[in-house]
Scaffold this motif. Structure first.
Motif, mmCIF file in Angstrom:
data_model
loop_
_atom_site.group_PDB
_atom_site.id
_atom_site.type_symbol
_atom_site.label_atom_id
_atom_site.label_comp_id
_atom_site.label_asym_id
_atom_site.label_seq_id
_atom_site.Cartn_x
_atom_site.Cartn_y
_atom_site.Cartn_z
ATOM 1 N N GLU A 178 0.823 -1.200 0.000
ATOM 2 C CA GLU A 178 0.000 0.000 0.000
ATOM 3 C C GLU A 178 0.867 1.264 0.000
ATOM 4 O O GLU A 178 0.593 2.220 -0.727
ATOM 5 C CB GLU A 178 -0.907 -0.001 1.230
ATOM 6 N N ASP A 213 -8.298 7.049 2.275
ATOM 7 C CA ASP A 213 -7.715 5.795 2.749
ATOM 8 C C ASP A 213 -8.813 4.774 3.043
ATOM 9 O O ASP A 213 -8.687 3.596 2.696
ATOM 10 C CB ASP A 213 -6.879 6.070 4.003
ATOM 11 N N ASP A 239 -9.241 1.150 0.997
ATOM 12 C CA ASP A 239 -9.124 -0.105 1.740
ATOM 13 C C ASP A 239 -10.486 -0.672 2.128
ATOM 14 O O ASP A 239 -10.592 -1.442 3.095
ATOM 15 C CB ASP A 239 -8.305 0.114 3.021
#
Length: 219
Positions: free
Chosen positions: A20, A185, A189
Motif C-alpha cells: 500500500e 484511505d 481499503d
C-alpha cells in the motif's frame, strides 16, 4: 540514504502495508522528507511513520487492541526518561520514540510535547475505532471518527515538520487535509477493512444503496 533503523522498520511492516505504501508513493515521499532531517528529528519521523503502523498491523492480524494501552505506557516511560527493558521489539520502538521526542523537547523544540500528546490522543481515538467492529454507525458518528483520526495524523506531521507554525494554521490544515486523506484511505481499503469488521459506510448510505435500482451508480 536509508538508515539501518528505517531498513529494520521496513522489514517488520506487513507485506500488505508495504504494498500500500509503495502503491500510493509514501515510501518515496518519506525517503525524500527524511533527507532534509537530521538526528533526533529523523529518528522521530521514521518511528512515527513506521512503528505506529507496525502496531496497527499486529492488531489487524490478531485483534488484540490491548497493545495500544501498552504502547501508551511505553511512550510515556520513554518520554519521562525511565530506565526499563521493553519486552518486545515493537515496544522498544515506541519506548525509543518517547525518548527521542523527549530529546527534542530538551533541545527547545516547542512542538515536541504537543507531538507526544497528539500520539497519545491518536491511540485513544484508535481504541474507540477498534470498538466499532461489525457496527454500522450513523454518518455523523462515522465522520467524526474519520475526521479525528485524519486530523490527529496530520497534526503529528505538522508538529514534527513545521515547528513554530501558529495554532490556527495548524488546526486548519489538519482539519481540512486530514479528513480528506483518511476518507480516501477508507475508500481505498474498503474491502480489506470490511473483512476485518470495520464498516466505513454509514447507516443512511447503506439504506439508500439498498434501495437503489440494480446496476445504478450510487453516490
Amino acid at each position: 540514504m536509508i538508515t539501518s533503523l528505517e531498513k529494520d522498520l521496513h522489514r517488520r511492516l506487513s507485506k500488505e502495508r508495504m504494498r500500500e505504501m509503495k502503491k500510493y508513493g509514501r515510501v518515496k515521499t518519506y525517503a525524500r522528507v527524511s533527507e532534509f532531517l537530521q538526528g533526533d528529528s529523523r529518528t522521530a519521523f521514521s518511528l512515527m511513520n513506521h512503528a505506529l503502523a507496525i502496531i496497527d498491523d499486529k492488531i489487524d492480524f490478531d485483534g488484540n487492541n490491548k497493545r495500544l494501552d501498552r504502547a501508551m505506557a511505553m511512550l510515556r516511560r520513554g518520554f519521562q526518561g525511565r530506565k526499563i527493558e521493553p519486552a518486545g521489539k515493537w515496544e522498544n520502538d515506541i519506548f525509543r520514540l518517547g525518548r527521542t521526542i523527549s530529546n527534542l523537547s530538551r533541545q527547545n523544540s516547542k512542538d515536541a510535547k504537543e507531538l507526544f500528546d497528539e500520539i497519545i490522543r491518536y491511540w485513544n481515538i484508535e481504541i474507540r475505532n477498534c470498538g466499532r467492529k461489525w457496527q454500522i454507525l450513523p454518518a455523523r458518528e462515522l465522520n467524526k471518527l474519520t475526521r479525528g483520526i485524519g486530523k490527529s495524523v496530520s497534526l503529528q506531521f505538522l508538529h514534527l515538520l513545521c515547528p513554530g507554525l501558529d495554532k490556527g494554521s495548524r488546526e486548519l490544515v489538519a482539519s481540512s487535509y486530514g479528513f480528506a486523506i483518511k476518507l480516501a484511505d477508507n475508500r481505498s481499503d474498503l474491502n480489506e477493512d470490511f473483512e476485518q469488521g470495520y464498516i466505513n459506510i454509514s447507516k443512511a448510505r447503506l439504506l439508500r444503496s439498498s434501495l437503489a435500482p440494480p446496476g445504478s451508480i450510487f453516490p
